[in-house]
Scaffold this motif. Sequence first.
Motif, PDB file in Angstrom:
ATOM      1  N   ARG A 169      -7.599  22.110 -20.045  1.00 43.45           N
ATOM      2  CA  ARG A 169      -6.476  21.506 -20.767  1.00 43.45           C
ATOM      3  C   ARG A 169      -6.916  21.027 -22.140  1.00 43.45           C
ATOM      4  NH1 ARG A 169      -4.431  15.532 -19.307  1.00 43.45           N
ATOM      5  NH2 ARG A 169      -6.547  15.225 -20.138  1.00 43.45           N
ATOM      6  N   ASP A 170      -8.086  20.393 -22.199  1.00 51.43           N
ATOM      7  CA  ASP A 170      -8.551  19.824 -23.457  1.00 51.43           C
ATOM      8  C   ASP A 170      -8.940  20.894 -24.469  1.00 51.43           C
ATOM      9  OD1 ASP A 170      -8.118  17.353 -22.343  1.00 51.43           O
ATOM     10  OD2 ASP A 170     -10.236  16.969 -21.880  1.00 51.43           O
ATOM     11  N   GLU A 171      -9.131  22.130 -24.000  1.00 49.80           N
ATOM     12  CA  GLU A 171      -9.450  23.223 -24.922  1.00 49.80           C
ATOM     13  C   GLU A 171      -8.220  23.739 -25.665  1.00 49.80           C
ATOM     14  OE1 GLU A 171     -13.110  25.156 -22.266  1.00 49.80           O
ATOM     15  OE2 GLU A 171     -11.284  26.294 -22.648  1.00 49.80           O
ATOM     16  N   GLN A 172      -7.023  23.392 -25.165  1.00 51.71           N
ATOM     17  CA  GLN A 172      -5.804  23.952 -25.745  1.00 51.71           C
ATOM     18  C   GLN A 172      -5.364  23.163 -26.976  1.00 51.71           C
ATOM     19  OE1 GLN A 172      -5.147  26.837 -24.136  1.00 51.71           O
ATOM     20  NE2 GLN A 172      -6.857  26.119 -22.854  1.00 51.71           N
ATOM     21  N   SER A 173      -4.803  23.872 -27.928  1.00 53.09           N
ATOM     22  CA  SER A 173      -4.351  23.216 -29.167  1.00 53.09           C
ATOM     23  C   SER A 173      -2.957  22.629 -29.025  1.00 53.09           C
ATOM     24  CB  SER A 173      -4.378  24.214 -30.333  1.00 53.09           C
ATOM     25  OG  SER A 173      -3.560  25.347 -30.042  1.00 53.09           O
ATOM     26  N   GLY A 227       2.025  15.866 -20.806  1.00 55.37           N
ATOM     27  CA  GLY A 227       0.693  15.756 -20.229  1.00 55.37           C
ATOM     28  C   GLY A 227       0.722  15.082 -18.880  1.00 55.37           C
ATOM     29  N   HIS A 228       1.606  14.091 -18.708  1.00 55.92           N
ATOM     30  CA  HIS A 228       1.736  13.435 -17.413  1.00 55.92           C
ATOM     31  C   HIS A 228       3.101  12.768 -17.361  1.00 55.92           C
ATOM     32  CE1 HIS A 228       1.037   9.502 -19.348  1.00 55.92           C
ATOM     33  NE2 HIS A 228       0.070  10.101 -20.008  1.00 55.92           N
ATOM     34  N   ARG A 246     -10.743  30.409 -16.868  1.00 55.18           N
ATOM     35  CA  ARG A 246     -10.400  30.795 -18.240  1.00 55.18           C
ATOM     36  C   ARG A 246     -10.257  32.308 -18.352  1.00 55.18           C
ATOM     37  NH1 ARG A 246     -14.793  29.269 -20.355  1.00 55.18           N
ATOM     38  NH2 ARG A 246     -14.255  27.060 -20.660  1.00 55.18           N
ATOM     39  N   THR A 247     -11.163  33.042 -17.725  1.00 51.82           N
ATOM     40  CA  THR A 247     -11.158  34.498 -17.837  1.00 51.82           C
ATOM     41  C   THR A 247     -10.008  35.125 -17.060  1.00 51.82           C
ATOM     42  OG1 THR A 247     -13.580  34.417 -18.008  1.00 51.82           O
ATOM     43  CG2 THR A 247     -12.603  36.558 -17.586  1.00 51.82           C
ATOM     44  N   THR A 248      -9.717  34.584 -15.885  1.00 52.70           N
ATOM     45  CA  THR A 248      -8.614  35.130 -15.081  1.00 52.70           C
ATOM     46  C   THR A 248      -7.264  34.587 -15.504  1.00 52.70           C
ATOM     47  OG1 THR A 248      -8.887  33.378 -13.421  1.00 52.70           O
ATOM     48  CG2 THR A 248     -10.080  35.457 -13.055  1.00 52.70           C
ATOM     49  N   ALA A 305       1.060  25.531 -20.168  1.00 50.41           N
ATOM     50  CA  ALA A 305       0.765  25.745 -18.756  1.00 50.41           C
ATOM     51  C   ALA A 305      -0.559  25.128 -18.335  1.00 50.41           C
ATOM     52  CB  ALA A 305       0.759  27.246 -18.452  1.00 50.41           C
ATOM     53  N   TRP A 306      -1.523  25.026 -19.271  1.00 49.69           N
ATOM     54  CA  TRP A 306      -2.839  24.475 -18.932  1.00 49.69           C
ATOM     55  C   TRP A 306      -2.788  22.959 -18.729  1.00 49.69           C
ATOM     56  CZ3 TRP A 306      -6.747  27.564 -17.566  1.00 49.69           C
ATOM     57  CH2 TRP A 306      -6.716  28.892 -17.991  1.00 49.69           C
TER      58      TRP A 306
END
Length: 426
Positions: free
Chosen positions: A230-234, A5-6, A145-147, A238-239
Motif C-alpha cells: 500500500r505504501d508503495e502506491q502513489s 485508507g480506513h 507485487r508480481t502477481t 485497490a492496494w
Amino acid sequence: MNTRGHAANGGLHMVPFRGLRYVPERIGSLAAVTSPPYDVVVRPDGLHHLESADPHNIVRLILPQADTPAARHQQAAETLDRWIAEGILALDPEPALYVYEQRKDDILQRGIIGALALSTPDEGIVLPHEDVMPHVVADRAALMRTTSANLEPLLLTYRSDGTATGATAVMERIVLGSPLLSTTTEDGFSHRLWAVTDPDDLTRISADLARHQALIADGHHRWATYLRLRDEQSVPGAWNYGLVLLIDTARYPLRVRAIHRLLNRLPVSDALTAVKDRFRVQDVEGPLPRALEALAAAAGEGNAFLLAGDGRFHLLDRPDPALLSRTVPPGRPDAWRQLDATVLHSALLEHVWRIPDTPEDITYIHDTEAAVVQAERRGGTAVLMHPVREDVVRELARQGVTMPRKSTSFGPKPATGLVLRSLHLG
C-alpha cells in the motif's frame, strides 16, 4: 470500490470484491486444487503431494518453484495469467462479500471473506500480536507485487456480544441457501462458500463491523506485506485493501495451537548437554501423544519445552530464575516475559544454544508429528511448544505488545484456493 485508507469511524471497513475462483468444469475436483496456507505446507513432502494432486493446485501460485526468487515470482504470475486465459479461474459476475464455513466433527467455524481497509497498529483497528521476519515479508511482497493478486486470505478475529445480530444474523440466514461451492479436503474438513450481494445485507454487515477492532490470528507476514505494498502506491486504490477472513470468536471460538521449532544444526545430545543445570531435564515416555500430555502438565506450572529428534522425548521445565533474570529483556509486561516463546528465544536460542534466527538454522513447523519426523531425518532438534491462551494473546495485543514471531497458530485456518482477489481485474 471506496478507496479510503480506513473507515472514518475508526472501525473495521470491509468492502465486496469480485472473487476469482476455480471453474469446477475445468478442474478434477475442488479439493484437489486447494492447499493449506503457504507457511503451513511442510516442505518438501507436503509441496510435492499438493503439486501431484492436480496440475492446477493453488500451491503452484503460493509456493512456486524455480531457481531464483525473481524467477519463482514471475512463474507464479505467468501461471495465474495462463489459468485465467484458459478459463481455469474466472471472476464472479458481481462484487460480493463471501460467507465461509468450515466444519469437522464438533468444530464449526463461520466468517466473512472480503477486502478489508488496511490500517497500521497505532490506529487501533487491526492489532498484530507477533513480530515478523523481514525476509519473509520481502518475499511475500515480491510475489504479491508480481502477481498483482491476494492469493489467500488472512485470518482475523473480532468479538461481538455473542448475539445473533448484525453480520452474524446475515451469515446465519445466508447459510440456509445453496452455496456457491462445497467440498471436503483430505484433512476431513468440509468447506462451503456463499456470496452476499444484496445491498441491504452488505450495509448491515458494514455497519456492524464498523463497531469493532480485529486481532490478526494468522497472517502477520501477509498483513505486513499488504501495508508495504500500500505504501508503495502513489494514489489510493485497490492496494489499500487486503483479502481477509473475519471470524467472530464470541460465536465461533478458534482453537489455539503452538508452532514448533526445528533446530536444523543442533543435535539433541548437544542441546541437552548445553541446557544441563539451567533447566530440569527429564526423559518422558512416548508415544508422542503421551509425551505431549507430560508437556501440558508441566506447562501448567511454568515454562516447559519438549525436545525430540533422537527417537526419545526430553522434557525441559523449571528454568533457573537467574538465567531468566539475566536473559529475558526487562521493560515488558510480565505476561510477555513469562511466555514460553519469549523464554525459548531469549534464554535458550540466544544465550544457551546460541542459534541465530535464520531459515538455515530454524524451521517453524505447525504440525507436531512432522516436526519430530523432520528432526529425526536431519539429525536436529525439534522443540515442541505448548499453546498460548487466546485471552493472553488478545490482552498483549491491546497493550501494543507483540509476541515473538511464530508464537501461536489459530485455527482452523481457511483453505487456500477457494477465492482469490485480483488487484487489477476485479
